[in-house]
Enzyme design. Structure first.
Site, PDB file in Angstrom:
ATOM      1  N   HIS A 169      10.601  -9.395 -21.473  1.00 33.28           N
ATOM      2  CA  HIS A 169       9.308 -10.034 -21.134  1.00 33.28           C
ATOM      3  C   HIS A 169       9.065 -11.061 -22.378  1.00 33.28           C
ATOM      4  O   HIS A 169       9.533 -10.516 -23.653  1.00 33.28           O
ATOM      5  CB  HIS A 169       8.280  -9.151 -20.591  1.00 33.28           C
ATOM      6  CG  HIS A 169       8.237  -8.545 -19.471  1.00 33.28           C
ATOM      7  ND1 HIS A 169       7.693  -9.012 -18.150  1.00 33.28           N
ATOM      8  CD2 HIS A 169       9.425  -7.610 -19.006  1.00 33.28           C
ATOM      9  CE1 HIS A 169       8.055  -8.521 -17.415  1.00 33.28           C
ATOM     10  NE2 HIS A 169       8.987  -7.540 -17.627  1.00 33.28           N
ATOM     11  N   ARG A 172      10.472 -10.286  -7.262  1.00 30.92           N
ATOM     12  CA  ARG A 172      10.046  -8.810  -7.498  1.00 30.92           C
ATOM     13  C   ARG A 172       9.035  -8.584  -8.875  1.00 30.92           C
ATOM     14  O   ARG A 172       7.749  -8.794  -8.694  1.00 30.92           O
ATOM     15  CB  ARG A 172      10.846  -7.777  -7.508  1.00 30.92           C
ATOM     16  CG  ARG A 172      10.459  -6.361  -7.455  1.00 30.92           C
ATOM     17  CD  ARG A 172      10.030  -5.961  -8.726  1.00 30.92           C
ATOM     18  NE  ARG A 172      10.952  -5.439  -9.784  1.00 30.92           N
ATOM     19  CZ  ARG A 172      10.673  -5.326 -11.059  1.00 30.92           C
ATOM     20  NH1 ARG A 172       9.294  -4.992 -11.329  1.00 30.92           N
ATOM     21  NH2 ARG A 172      11.497  -5.279 -12.067  1.00 30.92           N
ATOM     22  N   CYS A 187       3.926  -6.378 -15.185  1.00 28.58           N
ATOM     23  CA  CYS A 187       3.882  -5.070 -14.756  1.00 28.58           C
ATOM     24  C   CYS A 187       2.372  -4.898 -14.360  1.00 28.58           C
ATOM     25  O   CYS A 187       1.526  -4.985 -15.357  1.00 28.58           O
ATOM     26  CB  CYS A 187       4.512  -3.902 -15.410  1.00 28.58           C
ATOM     27  SG  CYS A 187       4.340  -2.441 -14.718  1.00 28.58           S
ATOM     28  N   ASN A 207       8.367 -12.798 -17.700  1.00 33.90           N
ATOM     29  CA  ASN A 207       9.856 -12.278 -18.058  1.00 33.90           C
ATOM     30  C   ASN A 207      10.254 -13.556 -18.926  1.00 33.90           C
ATOM     31  O   ASN A 207       9.589 -14.768 -18.555  1.00 33.90           O
ATOM     32  CB  ASN A 207      10.633 -12.322 -16.720  1.00 33.90           C
ATOM     33  CG  ASN A 207      10.506 -11.037 -16.158  1.00 33.90           C
ATOM     34  OD1 ASN A 207       9.711 -10.763 -15.273  1.00 33.90           O
ATOM     35  ND2 ASN A 207      11.211  -9.883 -16.500  1.00 33.90           N
TER      36      ASN A 207
HETATM   37  P1  HMG Z   1       1.547   8.660  -5.910  1.00 36.38           P
HETATM   38  O1  HMG Z   1       0.020   8.317  -5.420  1.00 36.38           O
HETATM   39  O2  HMG Z   1       1.393   9.597  -6.973  1.00 36.38           O
HETATM   40  O3  HMG Z   1       2.247   9.274  -4.680  1.00 36.38           O
HETATM   41  O4  HMG Z   1       2.332   7.399  -6.199  1.00 36.38           O
HETATM   42  P2  HMG Z   1       2.146  10.086  -3.370  1.00 36.38           P
HETATM   43  O5  HMG Z   1       3.286  10.472  -2.989  1.00 36.38           O
HETATM   44  O6  HMG Z   1       1.185  10.946  -3.436  1.00 36.38           O
HETATM   45  O7  HMG Z   1       1.706   8.846  -2.620  1.00 36.38           O
HETATM   46  C1  HMG Z   1       0.498   8.116  -2.389  1.00 36.38           C
HETATM   47  C2  HMG Z   1       0.534   7.349  -1.234  1.00 36.38           C
HETATM   48  O8  HMG Z   1       1.696   6.326  -1.230  1.00 36.38           O
HETATM   49  C3  HMG Z   1       0.813   8.211   0.112  1.00 36.38           C
HETATM   50  O9  HMG Z   1       0.106   7.500   0.995  1.00 36.38           O
HETATM   51  C4  HMG Z   1       2.332   7.938   0.301  1.00 36.38           C
HETATM   52  O10 HMG Z   1       2.500   8.064   1.636  1.00 36.38           O
HETATM   53  C5  HMG Z   1       2.558   6.619  -0.136  1.00 36.38           C
HETATM   54  P3  HMG Z   1      -1.307   7.990   1.781  1.00 36.38           P
HETATM   55  O11 HMG Z   1      -0.718   9.239   2.447  1.00 36.38           O
HETATM   56  O12 HMG Z   1      -2.236   8.345   0.677  1.00 36.38           O
HETATM   57  O13 HMG Z   1      -1.689   7.232   2.798  1.00 36.38           O
HETATM   58  N1  HMG Z   1       3.830   6.399  -0.719  1.00 36.38           N
HETATM   59  C6  HMG Z   1       4.581   5.095  -0.246  1.00 36.38           C
HETATM   60  N2  HMG Z   1       4.331   4.118   0.725  1.00 36.38           N
HETATM   61  C7  HMG Z   1       5.353   3.304   0.786  1.00 36.38           C
HETATM   62  N3  HMG Z   1       6.578   3.595   0.128  1.00 36.38           N
HETATM   63  C8  HMG Z   1       6.509   4.407  -0.690  1.00 36.38           C
HETATM   64  C9  HMG Z   1       5.672   5.429  -1.255  1.00 36.38           C
HETATM   65  N4  HMG Z   1       5.698   6.353  -1.884  1.00 36.38           N
HETATM   66  C10 HMG Z   1       4.348   6.749  -1.720  1.00 36.38           C
HETATM   67  N5  HMG Z   1       7.784   4.416  -1.651  1.00 36.38           N
HETATM   68  C11 HMG Z   1       4.344   6.062  -6.553  1.00 36.38           C
HETATM   69  C12 HMG Z   1       3.566   7.615  -6.770  1.00 36.38           C
HETATM   70  C13 HMG Z   1       5.573   6.302  -7.437  1.00 36.38           C
HETATM   71  C14 HMG Z   1       4.846   5.916  -5.108  1.00 36.38           C
HETATM   72  C15 HMG Z   1       3.487   5.103  -7.205  1.00 36.38           C
HETATM   73  O14 HMG Z   1       3.106   5.162  -8.164  1.00 36.38           O
HETATM   74  C16 HMG Z   1       4.007   3.757  -6.992  1.00 36.38           C
HETATM   75  O15 HMG Z   1       4.452   3.264  -6.162  1.00 36.38           O
HETATM   76  N6  HMG Z   1       4.250   3.085  -8.332  1.00 36.38           N
HETATM   77  C17 HMG Z   1       5.033   1.968  -8.429  1.00 36.38           C
HETATM   78  C18 HMG Z   1       4.274   0.885  -9.308  1.00 36.38           C
HETATM   79  C19 HMG Z   1       5.136  -0.344  -9.392  1.00 36.38           C
HETATM   80  O16 HMG Z   1       5.657  -0.850  -8.668  1.00 36.38           O
HETATM   81  N7  HMG Z   1       5.117  -0.869 -10.717  1.00 36.38           N
HETATM   82  C20 HMG Z   1       5.800  -1.975 -11.175  1.00 36.38           C
HETATM   83  C21 HMG Z   1       7.441  -1.827 -11.093  1.00 36.38           C
HETATM   84  S1  HMG Z   1       7.824  -1.256 -12.596  1.00 36.38           S
HETATM   85  C22 HMG Z   1       8.210  -2.510 -13.664  1.00 36.38           C
HETATM   86  O17 HMG Z   1       7.633  -3.647 -13.201  1.00 36.38           O
HETATM   87  C23 HMG Z   1       8.990  -2.436 -14.957  1.00 36.38           C
HETATM   88  C24 HMG Z   1      10.178  -3.433 -14.824  1.00 36.38           C
HETATM   89  O18 HMG Z   1      10.178  -4.470 -14.543  1.00 36.38           O
HETATM   90  C25 HMG Z   1      11.100  -3.175 -16.096  1.00 36.38           C
HETATM   91  C26 HMG Z   1      10.154  -3.790 -17.456  1.00 36.38           C
HETATM   92  O19 HMG Z   1       9.822  -4.623 -17.366  1.00 36.38           O
HETATM   93  O20 HMG Z   1      10.197  -2.733 -18.256  1.00 36.38           O
HETATM   94  C27 HMG Z   1      11.030  -2.458 -13.541  1.00 36.38           C
HETATM   95 MG    MG Z   2       9.699  -6.104 -15.950  1.00 34.33          MG
END
Ligand code: HMG
Ligand code: MG
Length: 297
Positions: A209, A15, A240, A249
Site C-alpha cells: 500500500h 476487492r 483495509c 494500493n
Molecule cells: P465473526 O463475527 O467472529 O464470525 O467474524 P462469526 O462466525 O461469529 O460470524 C458472524 C456473522 O457473520 C454470522 O452471521 C455468520 O453467519 C456470518 P449472524 O449469525 O450473526 O447473522 N458469516 C458469514 N457470512 C457470509 N460469509 C462468510 C461469513 N462468515 C461468517 N464467509 C469473520 C469472523 C472472519 C467472518 C469476519 O471477521 C470477517 O468477515 N472479516 C473479514 C474482514 C475483511 O474482509 N477485511 C478486509 C480484507 S483483508 C485485507 O484487506 C488485507 C489484504 O489486502 C492484504 C494487506 O493489505 O495486507 C488481504
Molecule cells: Mg491490501
C-alpha cells in the site's frame, strides 16, 4: 536471483480497492471495472471477497458478481475468503481460485478477523482440505509485514514463519502485504530476503500500500531479488477497513510504467489500464490517485 524479465500483475482493485469505499459500488460498475481490466490484458483479477457482509458490506454483492461475470479465456478471477463459509460461497459461485489471509500481528488479526493468528490458521484447515478436493488453487496473504496499525513494529521472523506456514498448508503463492504502507525500501528488501529463506522467491508476491508514498520505491528495491508477481490496483484504489489510515494500493499504472521503462514485460496495455482507472474513478466521483494516469491525461 536476478531481475525477472516478465512480471505478473495481480489486479486487486475490485476487492482491495472497493472494500474500502465509503459508498457501495453497484455490481454493474464492478463488472465494468473487471471487464476494462481484462481489456487491458490483466490475467489475474481479485474480483471480490466472500467475507461476512456485516463486517464489509461493500463486498456483499460478490455472489451476484460471480453469477453475472463473463469470464474471458486466459483470465483468472480470484476471490478472498476468511473461513469455510466463505469458501463454500466461492465454490457455489464457480470461483477458480481463492485467497486466504492472515496477519503477522495478533492485534490486527483480532481487529480484522476477530480471532488470534492461531485461530485464523485453524479456520483455514478445512478451506485447504476443500480446495484440494475441488482442485482450487489457494493464494495466501500475510498482512502487516512491515508494520501494524496497532502494534507498530512487526518482527520480520514472524512474517517469514507465517509465510512458510501458509505455504506448508497448501498455498501456491504468498503475497506480502504492507497493509498500512509504512515500509521503506531497505526494510522491504531485507524482509523479502529473509522471507525468501523460507519461501522460494518464485512463490512470493509484493502487495504494497502507498500510504506514505513509498510503495513504488519499495517494489523497486525488491526487484533484483527476483520477485515475479506484484499486486496493485488501478487508480491507486484500496485499503483495509480495519487498518485505520491505510490508503490505496500502489497504482497499477505507475507500476507498469516503471517496469516497462526498465524493459520488464507485463503483458499489459498502459493506456487501457489508465482508461480502466479513469472509468472507476468517475464512478467514485474523484480523481485517480495514479500519477502516471494523471500525466497521461
Ligand atoms: P465473526 O463475527 O467472529 O464470525 O467474524 P462469526 O462466525 O461469529 O460470524 C458472524 C456473522 O457473520 C454470522 O452471521 C455468520 O453467519 C456470518 P449472524 O449469525 O450473526 O447473522 N458469516 C458469514 N457470512 C457470509 N460469509 C462468510 C461469513 N462468515 C461468517 N464467509 C469473520 C469472523 C472472519 C467472518 C469476519 O471477521 C470477517 O468477515 N472479516 C473479514 C474482514 C475483511 O474482509 N477485511 C478486509 C480484507 S483483508 C485485507 O484487506 C488485507 C489484504 O489486502 C492484504 C494487506 O493489505 O495486507 C488481504
Ligand atoms: Mg491490501
Amino acid at each position: 536471483m536476478s531481475m525477472a524479465s516478465k512480471i505478473r500483475i495481480v489486479e486487486v482493485s475490485p476487492r482491495d480497492g472497493l472494500q474500502n469505499e465509503a459508498g457501495l459500488v453497484s455490481v454493474a460498475d464492478k463488472l465494468a471495472l473487471i471487464a476494462a481490466l481484462a481489456d487491458a490484458g490483466v490475467q489475474t483479477i481479485e474480483a471480490g471477497s466472500f467475507v461476512a457482509p456485516k463486517w464489509v458490506p461493500q463486498m456483499a454483492g460478490t455472489d451476484e458478481l460471480f453469477a453475472r461475470l463473463q469470464r474471458r479465456p486466459g483470465v483468472v478471477y480470484q476471490a478472498l475468503v476468511p473461513n469455510l463459509r466463505g469458501f463454500e460461497r466461492a465454490v457455489a459461485a464457480g470461483v477458480q481460485e481463492v485467497a486466504v489471509f492472515a496477519a503477522a500481528s495478533e492485534s490486527f488479526a483480532r481487529k480484522n478477523t476477530n480471532a488470534s493468528i492461531a485461530e485464523v490458521l485453524e479456520r483455514f484447515a478445512p478451506v485447504f482440505a476443500g480446495a484440494r478436493t475441488a482442485g482450487i488453487p489457494v493464494r495466501g496473504y500475510v498482512s502487516c509485514v512491515l508494520g501494524c496499525p496497532y502494534e507498530g513494529e512487526v518482527a520480520p521472523q514472524a512474517v517469514a514463519g507465517l509465510a512458510r506456514r501458509l505455504l506448508d498448508m497448501g498455498c501456491y503463492e504468498i503475497s506480502l502485504g504492507d497493509t498500512i504502507g509504512v515500509g521503506t525500501p531497505a526494510a522491504a528488501r531485507a524482509l523479502v530476503q529473509l522471507v525468501a529463506e523460507q519461501v522460494p522467491v518464485a512463490q512470493l508476491a509484493l502487495h504494497f500500500h502507498d500510504t506514505y508514498g513509498q510503495a513504488l520505491a519499495n517494489i523497486h528495491a525488491c526487484l533484483d531479488l527476483g520477485v515475479g508477481v506484484i499486486d496493485s490496483a488501478v487508480a491507486g484504489l484500496g485499503g483495509c477497513p480495519y487498518a485505520r489510515g491505510a490508503s490505496g494500493n500502489v497504482a497499477t499504472e505507475d507500476v507498469v510504467y516503471m517496469l516497462h521503462g526498465m524493459g520488464i514485460d507485463t503483458g499489459l496495455d498502459l493506456a487501457r489500464l489508465a482508461a480502466a482507472g479513469r472509468q472507476i474513478s468517475q464512478v467514485l466521483g474523484r480523481a485517480t490517485q495514479s500519477r502516471v494516469a494523471r500525466a497521461l491525461g
